[in-house]
Design a protein around this motif. Structure first.
Motif, PDB file in Angstrom:
ATOM      1  N   ALA A 164       0.471  11.084   6.021  1.00  0.00           N
ATOM      2  CA  ALA A 164       0.413  11.039   4.553  1.00  0.00           C
ATOM      3  C   ALA A 164       0.342  12.428   3.917  1.00  0.00           C
ATOM      4  N   GLY A 165       0.017  13.449   4.704  1.00  0.00           N
ATOM      5  CA  GLY A 165      -0.005  14.810   4.153  1.00  0.00           C
ATOM      6  C   GLY A 165       1.392  15.330   3.805  1.00  0.00           C
ATOM      7  N   ARG A 166       2.426  14.740   4.440  1.00  0.00           N
ATOM      8  CA  ARG A 166       3.791  15.255   4.223  1.00  0.00           C
ATOM      9  C   ARG A 166       4.764  14.211   3.683  1.00  0.00           C
ATOM     10  N   ALA A 183       2.970   8.178  16.144  1.00  0.00           N
ATOM     11  CA  ALA A 183       2.976   9.079  14.978  1.00  0.00           C
ATOM     12  C   ALA A 183       3.622  10.431  15.337  1.00  0.00           C
ATOM     13  N   ARG A 184       3.392  10.885  16.569  1.00  0.00           N
ATOM     14  CA  ARG A 184       3.988  12.179  16.964  1.00  0.00           C
ATOM     15  C   ARG A 184       5.512  12.053  17.012  1.00  0.00           C
ATOM     16  N   ILE A 185       6.003  10.982  17.657  1.00  0.00           N
ATOM     17  CA  ILE A 185       7.457  10.783  17.788  1.00  0.00           C
ATOM     18  C   ILE A 185       8.088  10.602  16.399  1.00  0.00           C
ATOM     19  N   LEU A 186       7.439   9.796  15.572  1.00  0.00           N
ATOM     20  CA  LEU A 186       7.960   9.559  14.216  1.00  0.00           C
ATOM     21  C   LEU A 186       7.895  10.848  13.395  1.00  0.00           C
ATOM     22  N   GLY A 187       6.790  11.578  13.512  1.00  0.00           N
ATOM     23  CA  GLY A 187       6.628  12.820  12.757  1.00  0.00           C
ATOM     24  C   GLY A 187       7.689  13.852  13.134  1.00  0.00           C
ATOM     25  N   HIS A 190      -2.671   3.293  11.332  1.00  0.00           N
ATOM     26  CA  HIS A 190      -2.906   4.565  12.036  1.00  0.00           C
ATOM     27  C   HIS A 190      -1.853   5.629  11.721  1.00  0.00           C
ATOM     28  N   MET A 191      -0.842   5.270  10.938  1.00  0.00           N
ATOM     29  CA  MET A 191       0.180   6.263  10.570  1.00  0.00           C
ATOM     30  C   MET A 191      -0.266   7.078   9.351  1.00  0.00           C
ATOM     31  N   VAL A 192      -1.246   6.556   8.610  1.00  0.00           N
ATOM     32  CA  VAL A 192      -1.609   7.177   7.335  1.00  0.00           C
ATOM     33  C   VAL A 192      -2.204   8.572   7.557  1.00  0.00           C
ATOM     34  N   GLU A 193      -3.184   8.651   8.394  1.00  0.00           N
ATOM     35  CA  GLU A 193      -3.882   9.938   8.579  1.00  0.00           C
ATOM     36  C   GLU A 193      -2.922  11.039   9.056  1.00  0.00           C
ATOM     37  N   ARG A 235       0.868  -1.169   0.000  1.00  0.00           N
ATOM     38  CA  ARG A 235       0.000   0.000   0.000  1.00  0.00           C
ATOM     39  C   ARG A 235       0.909   1.223   0.000  1.00  0.00           C
ATOM     40  N   VAL A 236       0.604   2.178  -0.841  1.00  0.00           N
ATOM     41  CA  VAL A 236       1.341   3.446  -0.839  1.00  0.00           C
ATOM     42  C   VAL A 236       0.330   4.558  -0.600  1.00  0.00           C
ATOM     43  N   GLU A 237       0.648   5.452   0.337  1.00  0.00           N
ATOM     44  CA  GLU A 237      -0.254   6.561   0.653  1.00  0.00           C
ATOM     45  C   GLU A 237       0.548   7.845   0.772  1.00  0.00           C
ATOM     46  N   GLY A 238      -0.013   8.939   0.305  1.00  0.00           N
ATOM     47  CA  GLY A 238       0.561  10.261   0.540  1.00  0.00           C
ATOM     48  C   GLY A 238       1.606  10.676  -0.470  1.00  0.00           C
TER      49      GLY A 238
END
Ligand code: MLT
Length: 261
Positions: free
Chosen positions: A43-45, A250-254, A37-40, A14-17
């Protein structure tokens, strides 16, 4: 989800973003749903590339596999989808074992590493022997042998029973051939401790404080040996941090990805 032939095997991914590419490698015997749960949030960035490893999820098994073969499958997938930029490689547990291999074999393609709920050490002789025996049981009795043994250990104390059952179902549905091949591959995987001082890309280590499979002590050991690595512990989470505490993960990864770009 899409499929593509890699090394003659049907591979689901699957590829997103859009944005800088991030390659997500799930653990054993899971699927790319680990990263749902990482997509939302991301995927914007970023371009999130989320394959099912050979023999897991929707990807076809082969009789034998190795950490090297998994890593080469992933570089083959990147080529096949036209992704030529270096990627941040995020690997959880067995995905981390594969991330080390990806770094060793595809250094020029590795922009950064995220080692989640994993370890650098190889198996002890006793663990390797148990894995070989479990592989034989899985071929005789099916993947539920592993699903039932692992489900209670995967999550922290506060995880809802529904989450445990959801993942027991995903593990049980994995092809026995894929599960057995992965067990045999993990049993003979190299010790990656010697790689740690050679890691010269930005590295983030994430671990659930209650991880019973790859406990925080193993993450701290890796942290001490990788130059300039960051380490983040996630409270109230076990081994499945991206599904147990998706917002924290997601916050830590972002934040880490934000520093890279
Ligand atoms: C995993 O979560 O990928 C596996 O439990 C790792 C292992 O068995 O060593």
């Amino acid at each position: 989800m899409e499929t593509i032939q890699i090394g003659g095997l049907r591979t689901a991914y699957r590829v997103e973003g859009t944005g800088d590419p991030v390659l997500f490698i799930h653990g054993f015997p899971l699927s790319q749903r680990l990263w749902d749960h990482m997509v939302e949030p991301l995927a914007g960035r970023y371009t999130l590339i989320m394959p099912d490893l050979r023999g897991m999820g929707g990807s076809e098994p082969s009789e034998e596999v190795s950490m090297e073969a998994y890593a080469d499958d992933l570089s083959g997938l990147l080529k096949a989808i036209g992704e030529s930029r270096p990627v941040t490689v995020v690997g959880l547990s067995m995905g981390g074992y594969i991330a080390f291999e990806f770094f060793r074999r595809h250094r020029a393609r590795t922009k950064a590493l995220v080692l989640a709920d994993t370890r650098a050490s190889g198996d002890s002789p006793e663990t390797a022997k148990t894995r070989m025996e479990t592989a034989a049981k899985v071929m005789a009795d099916g993947s539920s042998v592993v699903a039932n043994a692992m489900a209670p250990k995967l999550f922290g104390k506060s995880a809802p029973e529904s989450l445990v059952e959801e993942w027991r179902g995903i593990m049980s549905a994995t092809s026995p051939q894929g599960v057995a091949a992965a067990l045999r591959a993990m049993a003979v995987r190299p010790d990656s401790n010697k790689t740690l001082p050679e890691i010269d890309v930005p590295t983030l280590i994430i671990v659930g404080e209650e991880d019973a499979i790859t406990p925080p002590a193993e993450s701290r050991e890796m942290h001490a040996k990788i130059r300039n690595a960051q380490i983040k512990l996630i409270p109230d989470a076990g081994h499945m941090t991206p599904v147990e505490k998706p917002q924290a993960f997601a916050r830590i990864l972002g934040e880490f990805l934000g520093i890279l770009s």
